[in-house]
Design a protein around this motif. Structure first.
Motif, mmCIF file in Angstrom:
data_model
loop_
_atom_site.group_PDB
_atom_site.id
_atom_site.type_symbol
_atom_site.label_atom_id
_atom_site.label_comp_id
_atom_site.label_asym_id
_atom_site.label_seq_id
_atom_site.Cartn_x
_atom_site.Cartn_y
_atom_site.Cartn_z
ATOM 1 N N SER A 160 -10.354 -69.721 38.639
ATOM 2 C CA SER A 160 -11.880 -70.535 39.130
ATOM 3 C C SER A 160 -12.253 -70.873 37.893
ATOM 4 O O SER A 160 -13.249 -71.629 38.083
ATOM 5 C CB SER A 160 -12.582 -69.642 39.883
ATOM 6 O OG SER A 160 -12.928 -68.630 38.948
ATOM 7 N N ARG A 189 -14.592 -68.235 46.712
ATOM 8 C CA ARG A 189 -15.416 -66.624 47.432
ATOM 9 C C ARG A 189 -14.886 -67.524 48.637
ATOM 10 O O ARG A 189 -13.621 -65.825 49.195
ATOM 11 C CB ARG A 189 -16.615 -66.975 47.425
ATOM 12 C CG ARG A 189 -17.535 -65.614 48.062
ATOM 13 C CD ARG A 189 -18.701 -65.831 48.235
ATOM 14 N NE ARG A 189 -19.207 -64.523 49.175
ATOM 15 C CZ ARG A 189 -20.273 -64.962 48.456
ATOM 16 N NH1 ARG A 189 -21.332 -65.292 47.844
ATOM 17 N NH2 ARG A 189 -21.428 -63.610 49.029
ATOM 18 N N ARG A 213 -15.046 -66.700 38.146
ATOM 19 C CA ARG A 213 -15.465 -65.654 39.207
ATOM 20 C C ARG A 213 -15.369 -64.404 39.329
ATOM 21 O O ARG A 213 -13.481 -64.250 38.949
ATOM 22 C CB ARG A 213 -15.135 -66.548 40.558
ATOM 23 C CG ARG A 213 -15.544 -68.334 40.650
ATOM 24 C CD ARG A 213 -17.310 -68.927 40.660
ATOM 25 N NE ARG A 213 -17.346 -69.698 40.419
ATOM 26 C CZ ARG A 213 -17.335 -70.505 41.946
ATOM 27 N NH1 ARG A 213 -18.103 -69.841 42.590
ATOM 28 N NH2 ARG A 213 -18.354 -72.380 41.936
ATOM 29 N N GLU A 219 -20.344 -61.708 45.494
ATOM 30 C CA GLU A 219 -19.700 -62.624 44.139
ATOM 31 C C GLU A 219 -20.735 -62.212 43.139
ATOM 32 O O GLU A 219 -21.906 -62.430 42.980
ATOM 33 C CB GLU A 219 -19.973 -64.576 44.038
ATOM 34 C CG GLU A 219 -19.417 -65.143 43.246
ATOM 35 C CD GLU A 219 -18.943 -66.645 42.837
ATOM 36 O OE1 GLU A 219 -19.233 -67.158 42.111
ATOM 37 O OE2 GLU A 219 -18.946 -66.818 44.457
#
Length: 297
Positions: free
Chosen positions: A44, A250, A52, A70
């Motif tokens: 990511s 996510r 992330r 997150e």
């Protein structure tokens, strides 16, 4: 769609779905144990933004992900500890976490407010407690439990000792701690020299509430989270995924958690093999999701 979805709402829905399908989590006489740990989604990352990072509580018993948050970076995990666990019913549950989360304010909240027990690994980030633990008379305490395992070209043995903190003058500078724990690990990889490691921990469980064998199982079971991350990467190619827009990274992570959790609840031992069987006949997944194709009466 995944990039625009409400990540918090999706996480709550999937976590509740998994918890609802496995309400007991363990046998009635056993205590539920949950590990809290984080992982990074390597694919990511972009030139303008880092990868992330996600934080999750995962059951030891079947590796079910109960929630997810997150966080901006790994060092920010501690700030998300309480909001992540706040919605969960943790009364009587044993929570395990590594040294990063051994923050006294969070541990006090966990024990006093959520009525949960904990096992906290103590390292240099808690210098006073670490020195006190290392100074306990471990040489005078006999080994109380040992385990040996082999696999993947290595042999590992672990021994555990416990010590009642109330018996020690001055106690230990850590909230709600009842037992001090010392785990000594010996690991020999084929063709390499033996390595040794000593780990200290504290727990809010008292000697009459647990056994050295149960503590050793819980400490080792914390690796359940790492095993889950391994399955997500190897079987579902998570690190190879370059999804990076909005909440999509996510959301994809929790959909992988949903798939793994459903298969674990069904008793699948080999996630990769079971996933291939479903891939070849996609209709097999519908009953797992509660979807049926019955004609109207």
């Amino acid at each position: 769609m995944l990039a625009a979805v409400d990540g918090d709402a999706l996480d709550r829905a999937v976590g509740a779905n998994l918890a609802g399908q496995d309400p007991a989590g363990t046998a009635p006489q056993q205590r539920q144990v949950i590990a809290v740990d984080g992982t990074s989604l390597r694919g990511s990352a972009r030139l303008s933004a880092g990868r992330r990072h996600l934080l999750s509580p995962v059951t030891h018993h079947r590796a079910l992900t109960l929630a997810q948050a997150e966080v901006g970076a790994k060092t920010n995990e501690t700030a998300h500890f309480r909001p992540l666990l706040e919605p969960l019913d943790l009364d009587g549950t044993l929570v395990t976490f590594d040294a990063l989360h051994s923050v006294q304010a969070n541990v006090t909240w966990l024990a006093a407010t959520k009525k949960a027990h904990y096992i906290s690994v103590i390292k240099a980030n808690q210098p006073t407690a670490y020195r006190q633990l290392a100074a306990l008379p471990w040489a005078d305490i006999a080994v109380q439990h040992t385990t040996t395992s082999t696999g993947h070209g290595r042999r590992e043995s672990r021994s555990i000792k416990t010590c009642g903190i109330a018996d020690q003058l001055g106690g230990i500078a850590f909230p709600h701690a009842c037992l001090a724990i010392r785990v000594h690990r010996r690991r020999r990889q084929t063709g390499r020299r033996e390595s040794r490691e000593t780990v200290y921990a504290v727990t809010s469980l008292d000697a009459h509430q647990t056994t050295p064998a149960d503590l050793a199982t819980a400490i080792r079971g914390h690796g359940t989270v790492e095993a889950l991350h391994h399955v997500r990467d190897v079987t579902f190619a998570e690190d190879a995924s370059t999804v990076h827009t909005g909440t999509a990274p996510r959301a994809m992570a929790f959909l992988r958690n949903l798939a793994i959790g459903l298969l674990k609840i069904l008793g699948a031992d080999n996630i990769a093999k079971t996933t291939r069987a479903i891939r070849d006949r996609p209709e097999r997944v519908l009953p797992l999701l509660g979807i049926t194709n019955k004609p109207d009466p």
